[in-house]
Design an enzyme around this catalytic site. Structure first.
Site, PDB file in Angstrom:
ATOM      1  N   HIS A 179     104.655  81.357   2.134  1.00  0.00           N
ATOM      2  CA  HIS A 179     104.989  82.087   3.574  1.00  0.00           C
ATOM      3  C   HIS A 179     105.529  83.351   3.330  1.00  0.00           C
ATOM      4  O   HIS A 179     105.538  84.199   2.832  1.00  0.00           O
ATOM      5  CB  HIS A 179     106.218  80.663   3.292  1.00  0.00           C
ATOM      6  CG  HIS A 179     106.074  79.301   3.583  1.00  0.00           C
ATOM      7  ND1 HIS A 179     106.659  78.241   3.883  1.00  0.00           N
ATOM      8  CD2 HIS A 179     104.853  78.425   3.584  1.00  0.00           C
ATOM      9  CE1 HIS A 179     106.384  77.379   4.389  1.00  0.00           C
ATOM     10  NE2 HIS A 179     104.839  77.247   3.910  1.00  0.00           N
ATOM     11  N   GLU A 239     108.743  84.665   4.367  1.00  0.00           N
ATOM     12  CA  GLU A 239     109.982  84.452   3.494  1.00  0.00           C
ATOM     13  C   GLU A 239     109.152  84.455   2.066  1.00  0.00           C
ATOM     14  O   GLU A 239     110.293  85.220   1.565  1.00  0.00           O
ATOM     15  CB  GLU A 239     110.944  83.669   3.935  1.00  0.00           C
ATOM     16  CG  GLU A 239     110.816  82.854   5.266  1.00  0.00           C
ATOM     17  CD  GLU A 239     110.365  81.905   5.813  1.00  0.00           C
ATOM     18  OE1 GLU A 239     110.761  81.070   6.465  1.00  0.00           O
ATOM     19  OE2 GLU A 239     109.015  81.590   5.574  1.00  0.00           O
ATOM     20  N   CYS A 264     111.229  76.335   6.159  1.00  0.00           N
ATOM     21  CA  CYS A 264     111.428  75.696   5.530  1.00  0.00           C
ATOM     22  C   CYS A 264     112.493  74.874   4.451  1.00  0.00           C
ATOM     23  O   CYS A 264     112.682  75.885   3.363  1.00  0.00           O
ATOM     24  CB  CYS A 264     109.913  75.592   5.409  1.00  0.00           C
ATOM     25  SG  CYS A 264     109.629  75.907   3.679  1.00  0.00           S
ATOM     26  N   CYS A 274     111.279  77.763   1.441  1.00  0.00           N
ATOM     27  CA  CYS A 274     112.100  78.373   1.779  1.00  0.00           C
ATOM     28  C   CYS A 274     113.515  79.147   1.414  1.00  0.00           C
ATOM     29  O   CYS A 274     114.220  79.788   1.165  1.00  0.00           O
ATOM     30  CB  CYS A 274     111.041  78.934   3.176  1.00  0.00           C
ATOM     31  SG  CYS A 274     109.650  80.117   2.964  1.00  0.00           S
TER      32      CYS A 274
END
Length: 158
Positions: free
Chosen positions: A57, A59, A87, A90
């Site tokens: 991801h 992040e 999420c 993260c």
């Protein structure tokens, strides 16, 4: 929610550039940057499909890059800008990295863990909680995500 500064809008615009690049590469259009003392020290975007990695991801990618620049895992004097509410994975990484401030764009009612589904980043039992500013350039981020998924549905005939 606190006041959105011009600097926050400019920084989010940089994260949105990363998101657009991710979308152009066939990734879910999420982008992130980390700033320290008003300077961008890292930028990243979703790379799950390209890397074949569910943890890739934006992040996570940007926190890794920022830690390499800073020379340590703790980013207490940094601000993370991300175009979509983080999420659970993260949000956990943000807490573990001790990010000082989190600024995100659009809310994620399905997986967001910074106030939508739950609020992991400010959970009272955890030993760190960043300052959080939500909704910066939210309309732009949400529109980019809607367009991306609408295109995917058109391509799949659904």
């Amino acid at each position: 929610m606190t006041h959105t500064s011009a600097a926050d809008r400019v920084a989010m615009a940089l994260a949105l550039v990363q998101a657009r690049e991710a979308g152009d590469a066939g990734e879910v259009p999420v982008g992130a940057i980390v700033m320290r003392d008003g300077v961008t020290i890292a930028a990243a975007q979703n790379r799950m499909r390209r890397d074949g990695d569910a943890t890739a991801h934006a992040e996570v990618q940007v926190l890794r890059a920022a830690a390499n620049v800073v020379g340590q895992a703790q980013l207490t004097d940094c601000t993370l800008y991300v175009t979509l509410e983080p999420c659970a994975m993260c949000a956990g990484a943000i807490v573990l990295a001790r990010v000082g401030r989190l600024v995100f764009g659009s809310w994620d009612d399905k997986a967001g863990m910074c106030g939508s589904v739950s609020d992991l980043v400010r959970h009272p039992k955890l030993n760190h909680a960043p300052q959080v500013l939500a909704g910066v350039e939210a309309a732009t981020s949400a529109a980019m995500l809607r367009e991306f998924f609408a295109e995917r549905r058109r391509e799949s005939g659904k």
